[in-house]
Design a protein around this motif. Sequence first.
Motif, PDB file in Angstrom:
ATOM      1  N   GLU A  34       0.847  -1.190   0.000  1.00 36.89           N
ATOM      2  CA  GLU A  34       0.000   0.000   0.000  1.00 36.89           C
ATOM      3  C   GLU A  34       0.878   1.232   0.000  1.00 36.89           C
ATOM      4  O   GLU A  34       1.859   1.304   0.743  1.00 36.89           O
ATOM      5  CB  GLU A  34      -0.968   0.068   1.199  1.00 36.89           C
TER       6      GLU A  34
ATOM      7  N   PHE B 297       0.469   2.390  11.774  1.00 35.79           N
ATOM      8  CA  PHE B 297       0.332   0.940  11.759  1.00 35.79           C
ATOM      9  C   PHE B 297      -0.064   0.394  13.125  1.00 35.79           C
ATOM     10  O   PHE B 297      -0.833  -0.567  13.226  1.00 35.79           O
ATOM     11  CB  PHE B 297       1.629   0.288  11.269  1.00 35.79           C
TER      12      PHE B 297
ATOM     13  N   GLY C  32      -0.475  -5.443   4.908  1.00 32.41           N
ATOM     14  CA  GLY C  32       0.698  -6.317   4.971  1.00 32.41           C
ATOM     15  C   GLY C  32       0.861  -6.886   6.363  1.00 32.41           C
ATOM     16  O   GLY C  32       1.967  -6.976   6.882  1.00 32.41           O
ATOM     17  N   ILE C  33      -0.258  -7.283   6.973  1.00 31.69           N
ATOM     18  CA  ILE C  33      -0.223  -7.697   8.374  1.00 31.69           C
ATOM     19  C   ILE C  33       0.212  -9.151   8.517  1.00 31.69           C
ATOM     20  O   ILE C  33      -0.383 -10.046   7.925  1.00 31.69           O
ATOM     21  CB  ILE C  33      -1.610  -7.524   9.027  1.00 31.69           C
TER      22      ILE C  33
ATOM     23  N   GLU D 153       7.221 -15.362   7.575  1.00 29.08           N
ATOM     24  CA  GLU D 153       5.890 -14.937   8.027  1.00 29.08           C
ATOM     25  C   GLU D 153       4.899 -15.068   6.890  1.00 29.08           C
ATOM     26  O   GLU D 153       5.289 -15.284   5.754  1.00 29.08           O
ATOM     27  CB  GLU D 153       5.949 -13.451   8.447  1.00 29.08           C
TER      28      GLU D 153
HETATM   29  N1  ARG Z   1       4.392  -7.316   8.419  1.00 30.53           N
HETATM   30  C1  ARG Z   1       4.677  -6.449   9.490  1.00 30.53           C
HETATM   31  C2  ARG Z   1       3.668  -6.645  10.589  1.00 30.53           C
HETATM   32  O1  ARG Z   1       2.661  -7.196  10.415  1.00 30.53           O
HETATM   33  C3  ARG Z   1       4.719  -4.996   9.084  1.00 30.53           C
HETATM   34  C4  ARG Z   1       3.544  -4.525   8.334  1.00 30.53           C
HETATM   35  C5  ARG Z   1       3.587  -3.053   8.107  1.00 30.53           C
HETATM   36  N2  ARG Z   1       2.532  -2.683   7.243  1.00 30.53           N
HETATM   37  C6  ARG Z   1       2.312  -1.459   6.800  1.00 30.53           C
HETATM   38  N3  ARG Z   1       1.332  -1.248   5.986  1.00 30.53           N
HETATM   39  N4  ARG Z   1       3.037  -0.469   7.201  1.00 30.53           N
HETATM   40  O2  ARG Z   1       3.882  -6.252  11.690  1.00 30.53           O
END
Ligand code: ARG
Length: 494
Positions: A44, A77, A95-96, A205
Amino acid sequence: MPFPPFLKYLGVLLTGWLLLCSGAGAAENGKILMVTEATFPPYEFWEGNTIMGIDPEIMREVARRTGRELVIEDMSFDSVITAVVSGKADVAASGITVTPERRGKVDFSIPYMEAAQVIIVPKGSPIRSREDIRGKRIGVQHGATGDTYVTRNIQQPERFPNGALAVAAVAAGKVDAAVIDQDPASMYAAGNDRLEILPDPLTSESYAIAVRKGNPELLRDINSAIADMKASGRLEEIRARYAAMQVKSSAEAGKHAAGGNWLENAWLDLKSSFDVNFMQEGRWKYLANGFLVTLEVSFFSVLLGILMGFVVAVIRATHDKTGGLRFLNALCKLYLTVIRGTPVVVQLLIIYFVIFGTVDVSKVLVAVVAFGFNSGAYVAEIIRGGIMSIDKGQFEAGRSLGLGYSQTMVFIILPQAFKNVLPALGNEFIVLLKETSVSGYIALQDLTKGGDIIRSQTYTAFMPLTAVALIYLSVVMLFSWLLGKLERRLKNNE
Ligand code: ARG
């Protein structure tokens, strides 16, 4: 007690505006509200005035299939999951990474992408592996899995609001390494030839979309969209398309042909930086729109603050003078103690996430309530000071003219008190205007947040921050000038 006439106008103005606002953010079933933190390419990121990337594409597909409209909001975030839990949003697609802790709070879709945390360092850095970063300055994104990993396994990291800033800190030599997600790291490194990614990832992950617990239909729709997009190869295709895009680095854009004297070069640098930060992709609009939001929030907060302040001050002064209104006075004291005893950011977050947790109200309204209530406490004490400073004889004079207590208060005491406290009030409004700069915490795109968005896109600090500072400064100067005029007017009226 009769209200002073201008308080009535204030009240009418505020109520009208509240009515306007209350319809604005009402929950509609035809929408899916997605929250994200949009400095995370290719998942994003802001492109012009829209948020693009893999996550929006997946959610857009879900929206298309269910015949709903997708609304995307950008926030920090560390708030996206909370926003889903508290019902502020339907989904967080950001991107979680799926983790057991997060599973306890939200439902996760099936995973849609494999991911990893990697170490990003300046090219040629002595840091070559995870063993080398111990004891070094490590930047992470606050609340991300990189943060968790470093905190649990290595040491306390330096936590930045987003990954882009952590990487910018590496580039600027402020930290020795950053630990962030692999795909964004590759995009950042591709846009900056002074950075490199170490080959061994720290974790493995998978990303999934977070849905509020107890929403099985939405979860099912998301899962089937992901499954189909995977099976048809569309997801891979989207990812490849985005990964091929270059993150434009302003450091590169700022390069110009060698030659010319330093002054000329400095000027060219400045000019191209101006171009990148404000002209390209119409970025100045973030500042312009943000400025309007800041003005709107400040203006109505000032109104609410004056209204609250007057009421509280009059109650308190009346109690001090006559010993009456004991209960109301106690209530006012509680208000003053709580509001003045806690930071405004915390109040803002409490009002947004807790008090208005499950109701869908416009963010501007939330901000106005927070800043207005906050300011009211200070205004109250300023005005009470003003009232107490008026000579006792004035009260007696009023009474001997046959005016009642409240009439004396409104027609004799308050106007004089107001004049005396005008400089202090002006001061309070200046503070308030600048305090609204924390609105970004609830994803309200005010002036400061507008500058932050530009910063996250161009990876430069100087231009956007200076511009934001100059805008605040001009407003404060204009306001001080107007206030000075008003003061002189009131003096001449004496
Ligand atoms: N994958 C990592 C998490 O879940 C970082 C995700 C950051 N995502 C973002 N849109 N800034 O903790």
